[in-house]
Design a protein around this motif. Structure first.
Motif, PDB file in Angstrom:
ATOM      1  N   LYS A  78      67.994  44.833  83.478  1.00 17.48           N
ATOM      2  CA  LYS A  78      67.438  45.998  84.172  1.00 17.48           C
ATOM      3  C   LYS A  78      66.812  45.599  85.497  1.00 17.48           C
ATOM      4  N   LYS A  79      66.176  44.389  85.494  1.00 16.64           N
ATOM      5  CA  LYS A  79      65.483  43.959  86.709  1.00 16.64           C
ATOM      6  C   LYS A  79      66.461  43.547  87.789  1.00 16.64           C
ATOM      7  N   LYS A 107      68.186  51.646  93.442  1.00 19.11           N
ATOM      8  CA  LYS A 107      66.739  51.413  93.342  1.00 19.11           C
ATOM      9  C   LYS A 107      66.066  51.490  94.699  1.00 19.11           C
ATOM     10  N   LYS A 125      55.537  57.151  85.357  1.00 17.69           N
ATOM     11  CA  LYS A 125      56.394  56.449  86.316  1.00 17.69           C
ATOM     12  C   LYS A 125      56.097  54.957  86.294  1.00 17.69           C
ATOM     13  N   SER A 135      61.247  59.859  86.373  1.00 21.89           N
ATOM     14  CA  SER A 135      59.803  59.658  86.256  1.00 21.89           C
ATOM     15  C   SER A 135      59.173  59.630  87.647  1.00 21.89           C
ATOM     16  N   LYS A 136      59.916  59.093  88.609  1.00 21.72           N
ATOM     17  CA  LYS A 136      59.374  59.101  89.978  1.00 21.72           C
ATOM     18  C   LYS A 136      59.444  60.515  90.565  1.00 21.72           C
ATOM     19  N   VAL A 169      57.622  53.431  83.137  1.00 15.03           N
ATOM     20  CA  VAL A 169      59.083  53.341  83.176  1.00 15.03           C
ATOM     21  C   VAL A 169      59.522  52.245  84.145  1.00 15.03           C
ATOM     22  N   TRP A 170      58.840  52.172  85.285  1.00 20.97           N
ATOM     23  CA  TRP A 170      59.308  51.258  86.323  1.00 20.97           C
ATOM     24  C   TRP A 170      58.896  49.806  86.109  1.00 20.97           C
ATOM     25  N   ARG A 171      58.004  49.590  85.131  1.00 26.17           N
ATOM     26  CA  ARG A 171      57.591  48.211  84.871  1.00 26.17           C
ATOM     27  C   ARG A 171      58.806  47.353  84.526  1.00 26.17           C
ATOM     28  N   ASP A 172      59.763  47.948  83.813  1.00 28.03           N
ATOM     29  CA  ASP A 172      60.941  47.188  83.405  1.00 28.03           C
ATOM     30  C   ASP A 172      61.972  47.054  84.509  1.00 28.03           C
ATOM     31  N   LEU A 173      61.798  47.824  85.581  1.00 29.52           N
ATOM     32  CA  LEU A 173      62.867  47.861  86.581  1.00 29.52           C
ATOM     33  C   LEU A 173      62.699  46.824  87.675  1.00 29.52           C
ATOM     34  N   HIS A 174      61.465  46.373  87.869  1.00 29.75           N
ATOM     35  CA  HIS A 174      61.252  45.429  88.977  1.00 29.75           C
ATOM     36  C   HIS A 174      60.855  44.052  88.482  1.00 29.75           C
ATOM     37  N   MET A 179      56.538  62.291  89.399  1.00 29.25           N
ATOM     38  CA  MET A 179      55.314  61.866  90.072  1.00 29.25           C
ATOM     39  C   MET A 179      55.200  62.594  91.417  1.00 29.25           C
ATOM     40  N   ASN A 214      65.487  58.190  82.169  1.00 25.26           N
ATOM     41  CA  ASN A 214      64.218  58.643  82.693  1.00 25.26           C
ATOM     42  C   ASN A 214      63.775  57.906  83.951  1.00 25.26           C
ATOM     43  N   ASP A 215      64.593  56.889  84.382  1.00 23.63           N
ATOM     44  CA  ASP A 215      64.064  55.992  85.412  1.00 23.63           C
ATOM     45  C   ASP A 215      63.660  56.724  86.695  1.00 23.63           C
TER      46      ASP A 215
END
Ligand code: HEM
Lengths: 315, 404
Positions: B241-242, B35, A307, B255-256, A310-315, B259, B251-252
């Motif tokens: 993406k940001k 998000k 997670k 993946s959570k 993957v999320w490193r690129d999202l924020h 978790m 997978n965004d």
């Protein structure tokens, strides 16, 4: 924006735990009376302050005490006077073999049992000598000497022939203390002994009929058939069974089940036997449990790392 | 007939026939998720995983379970628990999952209520969710009959009695449901059928409907924000993406999900191995005995709140209140008349309503288990009346809400 997840988690956990507390520990505390263990001390029974002599006890048990008129003592070469079914039809229940009574039952209890069975067994509500309701095990009135000394001698004898406490197996403890009344189907135990495997159906049916006859007698004697205890470790749990056996009247006032006067060590063995019957896989559960927990924690760690990646690129 | 070309790869071969790339996009990589959502949105996935655990463990149990009043108890407690390799494990997983699934369902439902996720095009998600709740309830109840213990028998007796509908005395209906005057072989057989075939089929279908209902409105978010999914998706696909307010499901967000599932499974397996008694009532380890009524008859914890709405009243009124409680949640999207789809804490009176409902249902749950005596029955009665009053008040307080 600030991260609200910790507080949300706290709220979810809080309400879950409150609900759990109310429907489990709290509700069960209200519904079921809690009885503390008396540590198998049998404090209501007077102590016998005499040192017993096993040799003299032997003469009494096999002679004037008349114990072997009803009980077998296999280690002393005394066979049962009757087979279990016949014995049950005379006494209501088969008097147990006394070879190991000295190690299964508490010493003080045994002495009191010999002097007054209905009192020690706490079944005076059913057997009131003044009304002519005699307990099937006759009271020992003495062989002419000092009663307490004689009783102490008999107890000393029973203790001298019994195996060591460490050698008491779970099955032995159960069969001696509970087995004459309670079947234990999942361990193949009937009140008249372990059910053998039969080659012929006819023999099996003959055995089953004997069990049924025995159960008829005991039902008449006790007012109801003592239940099969196979799943009782799950349905009642260790604490209940232990405190119930110490004094059945605590929970079921007026019940026909006697206080059997077992000692603490043997009771632990009885519990172990009931666990063998109704919670057979507890050791496997512990070992599989440890492995599954370990695997799940590793899975969670990898999921967490995935997670994060993957999320490193999202924020 | 459509035109097919010689495939260049297995994937291409499948693609020509099943459009797998398109399906993958629609269901996963271009199924856009906001998000600004928190771990509560992973509860759906947690439910899915728990359902799979139930299904798989159930299939294993089914290989040894015997739906016969004479052998059912022993087939579970002796054969499965002692003889079958790891039978105990499947049984404990099944029993614990059946209980925990309701905890997660309640969290999932209250999440929906808190964030207003049943409004503005999400009505069908909510309704299909409630249908799932009802079929899960029936599934849990029918499963509880199968070990044929004391609680199976007596809960079966009490619950089927409800169908006589009090003053209407429809005893014929009760007998028809039971297939006998009392719960017996016919009863066990039909609940077995319901539990292992009809209800699981219905649940599978409803899960499909629930997911389909999610696809067009997308999931809600924790800020009550209206998101232009098409525009934000373009941004994401263009490489920002940001900056985009959305992410891919796979997978965004998945993946959570995983978790949260990982952490949940730690909790779940802890219960399976070390703390299972709450989910497997001790009383049900006594074999069914029609001549011996247990001292306390109560349903499993997840039915207690509605049981307590039935109990404090006289038979007929209790049944009406009970019926009310069963359907009222389904109607939530239509009873909430406010124009706002924002979290409850920003909705004034509705915020208070939400917490009152939650606390009231916990009180009902506790009182449903406790013996109906003295203060408990008074508290139960007040809580049941409060439940009804809260739902009657809902349209009025939400109609007054100002548009934010
Ligand atoms: C066991 C059965 C169920 C499964 C497998 C399931 C699964 C899911 C999944 C995967 C999602 C999307 C992710 C999420 O928001 O968690 C979802 C959303 C949702 N579910 Fe369920 N669900 C079930 C039962 C229910 C029930 C009983 C309700 C209540 C009536 C419900 C109401 C909703 C709502 C309102 C949403 C939308 C949430 C949003 O838009 O933010 N579901 N469900």
């Amino acid at each position: 924006m600030k991260n609200k997840e910790p507080i949300i988690l706290a709220v979810v956990v809080f309400f879950t735990l409150v609900t759990y507390y109310l429907v489990e520990p709290y509700a069960h505390g209200v519904m079921h009376k809690h009885v503390e263990s008396e540590n198998y001390a049998y404090d209501d029974l007077p102590a016998i302050n005499k040192t017993g002599d096993a040799a003299r006890g032997k003469d009494l048990v096999l002679g004037a005490g008349a114990c072997t008129g009803c009980h077998s003592i296999e280690v002393a070469g005394m066979p049962a006077p009757m087979d279990p079914v016949t014995a049950a039809s005379s006494y209501g229940v088969n008097p147990p073999d006394l070879s190991n009574a000295g190690v299964i039952f508490d010493g003080k209890f045994l002495a009191n049992l010999i002097k007054n069975p209905a009192h020690a067994l706490m079944v005076e509500h059913k057997f009131d000598a003044s009304k002519g309701q005699m307990h099937p095990m006759t009271q020992f009135y003495g062989a002419g000497g000092d009663l307490d000394q004689e009783v102490a001698d008999m107890v000393a004898y029973l203790q001298s022939i019994a195996v060591e406490q460490e050698s008491v197996t779970p099955a032995m403890a159960y069969e001696n203390a509970c087995g004459r009344c309670h079947a234990l189907k999942y361990e193949n135990w009937t009140q008249i002994g372990t059910k053998p495997s039969f080659k012929y159906k006819k023999d099996e049916l003959a055995f089953d009929i004997k069990v049924l006859e025995y159960e008829d007698s005991i039902t008449k004697y006790m007012g109801k058939l003592p239940p099969d205890l196979s799943m009782y470790i799950r349905s009642r749990g260790e604490h209940y069974i232990k405190t119930f056996v110490e004094n059945p009247q605590n929970y079921l006032h007026g019940t026909a089940m006697p206080r059997v006067g077992i000692n603490a060590e043997s009771m632990d063995k009885v519990i172990e036997h009931l666990e063998d019957a109704g919670d057979t896989k507890r050791e496997e559960r512990a070992s599989v449990g440890a492995n599954v927990m370990m695997f799940t924690i590793i899975f969670a760690i990898f999921a967490l790392l995935w997670k994060k990646q993957v999320w490193r690129d999202l924020h | 007939m459509a035109h097919f070309e010689k495939a260049t790869s297995v994937k291409d071969w499948l693609n020509q026939r099943l459009a797998i790339e398109k399906v993958e996009k629609v269901m996963a990589s271009e199924y856009w998720i906001p998000k600004n959502i928190n771990f509560l949105w992973a509860m759906g996935m947690v439910l899915m995983i728990t359902f799979i655990l139930l299904l798989v463990s159930g299939i294993f149990l089914l290989m040894y379970y015997q739906p016969n009043v004479a052998t059912a108890f022993d087939s579970v407690n002796y054969t499965i628990m002692r003889e079958v390799g790891f039978g105990w494990l499947w049984r404990h997983i099944h029993g614990v999952a059946a209980s925990v699934v309701f905890l997660i369902i309640y969290i999932h439902m209250f999440t929906g209520i808190y964030y207003g996720s049943y409004k503005k095009g999400r009505e069908m998600i909510w309704i299909s969710g409630m249908l799932l709740f009802i079929t899960f309830s029936a599934e849990a109840f029918s499963g509880y009959m199968l070990p044929w213990g004391q609680m199976s028998y007596w809960a079966g007796m009490v619950i089927t009695n409800i169908f006589s509908l009090g003053g209407l005395h429809l005893d014929g209906l009760v007998e028809w449901i039971r297939g006998d005057y009392v719960p017996a072989q016919a009863f066990l057989n039909r609940f077995f059928m319901l539990h292992v075939l009809l209800l699981p089929l219905a649940i599978l279908g409803l899960i499909g409907l629930h997911f389909a209902a999610l696809r067009i409105p997308h999931v809600n978010n924790q800020d009550g924000e209206e998101i232009d999914f098409d525009a934000e998706a373009q941004k994401y696909l263009a490489g920002d993406k940001k900056g985009s307010k959305v992410m891919r499901f796979a997978n965004d967000f998945m993946s959570k999900d995983m978790m949260v599932v990982g952490i949940y499974l730690i909790f779940f397996f802890y219960l399976v191995f070390y703390h299972y008694n709450f989910a497997m009532d001790p009383v049900n380890f006594d074999p069914a005995d029609g001549l011996k009524t247990p001292a306390h008859i109560y349903p499993e914890w997840y039915f207690l709140w509605s049981y307590e709405i039935l109990r404090p009243f006289s038979v007929n009124i209790g049944l009406i209140a009970f019926g009310f409680a069963q359907v009222i949640f389904v109607l939530l999207p239509f009873l909430d008349r406010s124009p706002n789809t924002v979290p409850a804490n920003r909705r004034g009176a509705f915020g208070i309503w939400f917490w009152l409902l939650l606390v009231d249902m916990i009180v009902l749950t506790a009182m449903g288990k406790l013996p109906p005596e003295g203060a408990f029955s008074t508290i139960g009665l007040v809580a049941a009346l409060a439940f009804i009053a809260l739902w009657i008040a809902l349209p009025f307080i939400t109609a007054k809400e100002k548009k934010l």
